[in-house]
Design a protein around this motif. Structure first.
Motif, PDB file in Angstrom:
ATOM      1  N   MET A 191      -4.421  -4.050  -3.017  1.00  9.24           N
ATOM      2  CA  MET A 191      -3.379  -3.351  -3.767  1.00  9.24           C
ATOM      3  C   MET A 191      -1.980  -3.904  -3.487  1.00  9.24           C
ATOM      4  SD  MET A 191      -5.149  -1.454  -5.546  1.00  9.24           S
ATOM      5  CE  MET A 191      -3.761  -0.751  -6.401  1.00  9.24           C
ATOM      6  N   THR A 192      -1.882  -5.006  -2.766  1.00  9.32           N
ATOM      7  CA  THR A 192      -0.544  -5.499  -2.403  1.00  9.32           C
ATOM      8  C   THR A 192      -0.261  -6.899  -2.950  1.00  9.32           C
ATOM      9  OG1 THR A 192      -0.924  -6.763  -0.359  1.00  9.32           O
ATOM     10  CG2 THR A 192      -0.964  -4.356  -0.171  1.00  9.32           C
ATOM     11  N   PRO A 193       1.025  -7.175  -3.221  1.00  4.27           N
ATOM     12  CA  PRO A 193       1.406  -8.535  -3.609  1.00  4.27           C
ATOM     13  C   PRO A 193       1.738  -9.382  -2.372  1.00  4.27           C
ATOM     14  CG  PRO A 193       3.264  -7.043  -3.919  1.00  4.27           C
ATOM     15  CD  PRO A 193       2.163  -6.234  -3.297  1.00  4.27           C
ATOM     16  N   ILE A 194       1.118  -9.021  -1.237  1.00  5.04           N
ATOM     17  CA  ILE A 194       1.436  -9.684   0.046  1.00  5.04           C
ATOM     18  C   ILE A 194       0.308 -10.640   0.425  1.00  5.04           C
ATOM     19  CG2 ILE A 194       1.963  -9.301   2.488  1.00  5.04           C
ATOM     20  CD1 ILE A 194       2.598  -6.335   1.671  1.00  5.04           C
ATOM     21  N   LEU A 195       0.687 -11.813   0.909  1.00  2.94           N
ATOM     22  CA  LEU A 195      -0.297 -12.784   1.415  1.00  2.94           C
ATOM     23  C   LEU A 195       0.201 -13.376   2.726  1.00  2.94           C
ATOM     24  CD1 LEU A 195      -2.731 -14.750   1.221  1.00  2.94           C
ATOM     25  CD2 LEU A 195      -1.300 -16.222  -0.210  1.00  2.94           C
ATOM     26  N   GLY A 196      -0.619 -13.270   3.762  1.00  2.00           N
ATOM     27  CA  GLY A 196      -0.305 -13.923   5.040  1.00  2.00           C
ATOM     28  C   GLY A 196      -1.167 -15.170   5.151  1.00  2.00           C
ATOM     29  N   GLU A 197      -0.544 -16.333   5.322  1.00  5.80           N
ATOM     30  CA  GLU A 197      -1.297 -17.591   5.427  1.00  5.80           C
ATOM     31  C   GLU A 197      -0.976 -18.272   6.753  1.00  5.80           C
ATOM     32  OE1 GLU A 197      -2.109 -19.800   1.518  1.00  5.80           O
ATOM     33  OE2 GLU A 197       0.039 -19.445   1.497  1.00  5.80           O
ATOM     34  N   THR A 198      -2.000 -18.941   7.327  1.00  2.00           N
ATOM     35  CA  THR A 198      -1.789 -19.595   8.620  1.00  2.00           C
ATOM     36  C   THR A 198      -1.865 -21.112   8.477  1.00  2.00           C
ATOM     37  OG1 THR A 198      -2.846 -17.685   9.634  1.00  2.00           O
ATOM     38  CG2 THR A 198      -2.529 -19.602  11.029  1.00  2.00           C
ATOM     39  N   THR A 199      -0.787 -21.784   8.871  1.00  2.00           N
ATOM     40  CA  THR A 199      -0.761 -23.249   8.856  1.00  2.00           C
ATOM     41  C   THR A 199      -0.388 -23.718  10.256  1.00  2.00           C
ATOM     42  OG1 THR A 199       0.105 -23.102   6.616  1.00  2.00           O
ATOM     43  CG2 THR A 199       0.206 -25.269   7.634  1.00  2.00           C
ATOM     44  N   ASP A 200      -1.225 -24.611  10.837  1.00  2.00           N
ATOM     45  CA  ASP A 200      -1.002 -25.122  12.205  1.00  2.00           C
ATOM     46  C   ASP A 200      -0.758 -23.977  13.184  1.00  2.00           C
ATOM     47  OD1 ASP A 200      -1.243 -27.682  11.195  1.00  2.00           O
ATOM     48  OD2 ASP A 200       0.918 -27.819  10.746  1.00  2.00           O
ATOM     49  N   GLY A 201      -1.538 -22.913  13.067  1.00  2.00           N
ATOM     50  CA  GLY A 201      -1.460 -21.791  14.014  1.00  2.00           C
ATOM     51  C   GLY A 201      -0.300 -20.836  13.778  1.00  2.00           C
ATOM     52  N   VAL A 202       0.536 -21.087  12.773  1.00  4.01           N
ATOM     53  CA  VAL A 202       1.669 -20.189  12.516  1.00  4.01           C
ATOM     54  C   VAL A 202       1.396 -19.395  11.245  1.00  4.01           C
ATOM     55  CG1 VAL A 202       4.175 -20.051  12.114  1.00  4.01           C
ATOM     56  CG2 VAL A 202       3.229 -21.860  13.572  1.00  4.01           C
ATOM     57  N   LYS A 203       1.455 -18.038  11.367  1.00  3.43           N
ATOM     58  CA  LYS A 203       1.170 -17.190  10.205  1.00  3.43           C
ATOM     59  C   LYS A 203       2.469 -16.838   9.493  1.00  3.43           C
ATOM     60  CE  LYS A 203      -1.565 -13.174   8.747  1.00  3.43           C
ATOM     61  NZ  LYS A 203      -2.624 -12.240   9.086  1.00  3.43           N
ATOM     62  N   ARG A 204       2.518 -17.093   8.203  1.00  2.00           N
ATOM     63  CA  ARG A 204       3.703 -16.745   7.403  1.00  2.00           C
ATOM     64  C   ARG A 204       3.290 -15.800   6.299  1.00  2.00           C
ATOM     65  NH1 ARG A 204       4.439 -22.056   8.235  1.00  2.00           N
ATOM     66  NH2 ARG A 204       6.131 -22.599   9.656  1.00  2.00           N
ATOM     67  N   THR A 205       4.156 -14.833   5.997  1.00  2.00           N
ATOM     68  CA  THR A 205       3.823 -13.834   4.991  1.00  2.00           C
ATOM     69  C   THR A 205       4.724 -14.006   3.780  1.00  2.00           C
ATOM     70  OG1 THR A 205       3.171 -12.318   6.721  1.00  2.00           O
ATOM     71  CG2 THR A 205       3.636 -11.341   4.599  1.00  2.00           C
ATOM     72  N   LEU A 206       4.134 -13.970   2.593  1.00  2.00           N
ATOM     73  CA  LEU A 206       4.944 -14.058   1.367  1.00  2.00           C
ATOM     74  C   LEU A 206       4.589 -12.903   0.444  1.00  2.00           C
ATOM     75  CD1 LEU A 206       3.087 -15.207  -1.231  1.00  2.00           C
ATOM     76  CD2 LEU A 206       3.146 -17.264   0.149  1.00  2.00           C
ATOM     77  N   ARG A 207       5.511 -12.567  -0.450  1.00  2.00           N
ATOM     78  CA  ARG A 207       5.252 -11.559  -1.496  1.00  2.00           C
ATOM     79  C   ARG A 207       5.363 -12.265  -2.825  1.00  2.00           C
ATOM     80  NH1 ARG A 207       6.178  -5.993   0.627  1.00  2.00           N
ATOM     81  NH2 ARG A 207       5.745  -5.133  -1.403  1.00  2.00           N
ATOM     82  N   SER A 208       4.357 -12.098  -3.673  1.00  2.00           N
ATOM     83  CA  SER A 208       4.401 -12.710  -5.003  1.00  2.00           C
ATOM     84  C   SER A 208       3.505 -11.935  -5.959  1.00  2.00           C
ATOM     85  CB  SER A 208       3.933 -14.174  -4.921  1.00  2.00           C
ATOM     86  OG  SER A 208       3.675 -14.652  -6.224  1.00  2.00           O
ATOM     87  N   GLU A 209       4.018 -11.678  -7.155  1.00  2.00           N
ATOM     88  CA  GLU A 209       3.226 -11.021  -8.199  1.00  2.00           C
ATOM     89  C   GLU A 209       1.952 -11.817  -8.483  1.00  2.00           C
ATOM     90  OE1 GLU A 209       4.214  -8.223 -10.233  1.00  2.00           O
ATOM     91  OE2 GLU A 209       5.481  -7.990  -8.458  1.00  2.00           O
ATOM     92  N   LYS A 210       2.047 -13.159  -8.274  1.00  2.00           N
ATOM     93  CA  LYS A 210       0.928 -14.037  -8.610  1.00  2.00           C
ATOM     94  C   LYS A 210      -0.337 -13.725  -7.813  1.00  2.00           C
ATOM     95  CE  LYS A 210       2.295 -18.612  -9.685  1.00  2.00           C
ATOM     96  NZ  LYS A 210       2.729 -19.877  -9.117  1.00  2.00           N
ATOM     97  N   VAL A 211      -0.185 -13.103  -6.634  1.00  2.00           N
ATOM     98  CA  VAL A 211      -1.376 -12.872  -5.798  1.00  2.00           C
ATOM     99  C   VAL A 211      -1.994 -11.485  -6.033  1.00  2.00           C
ATOM    100  CG1 VAL A 211      -0.446 -14.430  -4.044  1.00  2.00           C
ATOM    101  CG2 VAL A 211      -0.242 -11.963  -3.684  1.00  2.00           C
ATOM    102  N   LEU A 212      -1.355 -10.675  -6.863  1.00  4.82           N
ATOM    103  CA  LEU A 212      -1.899  -9.333  -7.135  1.00  4.82           C
ATOM    104  C   LEU A 212      -3.178  -9.425  -7.972  1.00  4.82           C
ATOM    105  CD1 LEU A 212       0.843  -6.803  -8.241  1.00  4.82           C
ATOM    106  CD2 LEU A 212      -0.881  -6.464  -6.481  1.00  4.82           C
ATOM    107  N   PRO A 213      -4.277  -8.846  -7.496  1.00  6.40           N
ATOM    108  CA  PRO A 213      -5.504  -8.879  -8.293  1.00  6.40           C
ATOM    109  C   PRO A 213      -5.347  -8.125  -9.621  1.00  6.40           C
ATOM    110  CG  PRO A 213      -5.977  -8.261  -6.017  1.00  6.40           C
ATOM    111  CD  PRO A 213      -4.489  -8.242  -6.167  1.00  6.40           C
ATOM    112  N   GLU A 214      -5.978  -8.624 -10.674  1.00  2.02           N
ATOM    113  CA  GLU A 214      -5.910  -7.984 -11.992  1.00  2.02           C
ATOM    114  C   GLU A 214      -6.822  -6.768 -12.058  1.00  2.02           C
ATOM    115  OE1 GLU A 214      -5.602 -11.098 -11.416  1.00  2.02           O
ATOM    116  OE2 GLU A 214      -3.853 -11.679 -12.593  1.00  2.02           O
TER     117      GLU A 214
END
Ligand code: NAD
Length: 352
Positions: free
Chosen positions: A124-147
């Protein structure tokens, strides 16, 4: 009534027992013809059965989703998606699988149908946490919201009782903080109060009997509402403390939330009379923080941060981290009171 801004997130929700039977129709209605199905290795068999039932609508399966959405796993899944010629994404699982689906949607703009099997609420969220080289970064984007989100209570019956209780309390924390965070608004407050009511009523029943279908249904309904809160507003002290503790001592996410929530609420309570009124009604008690602590005991949450391996001198360190870079909170962050709060949470005492 205060000024407020409310942004509703789009999305189609199907809820009930056996809703998985509607997946093929939902795929066609969404204009997809060949979907890539996602899962963790632990749910590979389950997603395999779903793929089989879909026949030609299934382009294939990627069942290697991992915690914290590692970028290298997303790259592998992206290769599979392209080589299979998939035109849609179906994620079946908890926050880890849903995170992978979101990461693919971000890169391809493909639509997602999500079938959640835990109470974490990422769907239910437009939030995505992604991990690159052990560092987790969080972004908000309408694009990741499930339809489309397809909640099938049947699929949650196998969620282990301990994980149900802890991930449920993690969801409750989203709704509790939604009542008093900076972005609080009347619509989200309605959703939050109902989410707290439904989940806190269901979780102790699930702890008694994981096969209680009514309780499972109430819990998934509550999880949907709590996830909606996380998707529409920000958070406050509770989340700051949990991130500081988890970041410094690598404590398990949901258990940390279950332990901290009663204490963070007791700390903030004097500054949030309206939210406390709603929580008294939702929890059917004069002492919401005390009741949340009791529910922690009823679901078998670990007895304090010490049980999660945090050292006692961590109390001072976490206070320092929280004061250095504070989240907004209705009651400002005070060193002495925070030290007492964390002392109680460390030893597993009720909130003072
Ligand atoms: P998870 O997805 O990691 O699942 C844990 C394990 O349980 C996996 O092995 C999974 O396959 C298994 N499992 C899931 N459902 C099951 C079921 N019904 N029966 C049996 N086994 C089952 O756990 P989670 O708590 O759902 O998700 C945690 C992750 O989600 C974290 O990385 C967290 O950061 C993220 N998250 C993101 C958001 C967001 O808004 N972006 C919100 C909440 C959580």
């Amino acid at each position: 009534m205060h000024n407020f801004t409310y942004t509703a997130n789009p999305g189609r929700i199907l809820f009930g027992f056996g809703t998985l039977d509607k997946l093929a129709d939902e795929i066609r209605n969404a204009g997809m013809t060949r979907v890539l199905l996602l899962s963790t290795p632990q749910q590979a068999e389950q997603v395999g059965a779903v793929a089989k039932s879909l026949g030609d609508l299934s382009a294939g399966i990627f069942s290697d989703a991992r915690m914290h959405t590692p970028a290298e796993v997303t790259e592998q899944a992206l290769k599979s998606l392209k080589s299979l010629g998939a035109d849609g994404i179906v994620s079946l699982g908890g926050g880890s699988t849903i995170g992978l689906g979101k990461a693919l949607a971000l890169r391809t703009n493909l639509a997602q149908i999500v079938i959640p099997t835990t109470y974490a609420g990422s769907e239910m969220t437009p939030i995505l946490g992604e991990t690159t080289d052990g560092v987790k970064r969080t972004l908000r984007s309408e694009k990741v919201l499930p339809e489309t989100v397809l909640y099938d209570v049947e699929l949650t019956m196998s969620l282990p009782v301990e994980m149900s209780g802890l991930s449920g309390m993690n969801a409750v924390a989203h709704a509790v903080e939604a009542l008093y965070c900076k972005e609080a608004n009347p619509i989200t407050a309605l959703i939050a109060a109902e989410g707290v009511r439904a989940l806190t009523d269901a979780l102790p029943r699930i702890a008694q009997d994981g096969g209680d279908r009514e309780a499972r249904s109430d819990a998934l309904y509550g999880a949907w509402l709590c996830g909606t809160c996380l998707g529409t507003v920000g958070m406050a002290l509770h989340h700051k403390l949990c991130h500081a503790i988890g970041g410094a001592y690598d404590t398990p996410h949901a258990a940390t939330h279950a332990i901290i929530l009663p204490h963070a609420l007791a700390y903030t309570a004097p500054a949030i009379p309206e939210a406390m009124e709603r929580l008294r009604a939702a929890l059917k008690t004069d002492d919401p923080a005390g009741r949340l602590y009791e529910i922690g005991r009823e679901i078998g949450a670990p007895e304090g941060l010490q049980a999660l391996g945090m050292p006692e001198d961590g109390i001072e360190h976490v206070v320092e981290l929280s004061l250095r870079d504070p989240y907004w909170n209705p009651r400002p962050l005070e060193r002495e009171a925070l030290t007492l709060l964390l002392g109680d949470a460390f030893h597993g005492r009720p909130p003072s």
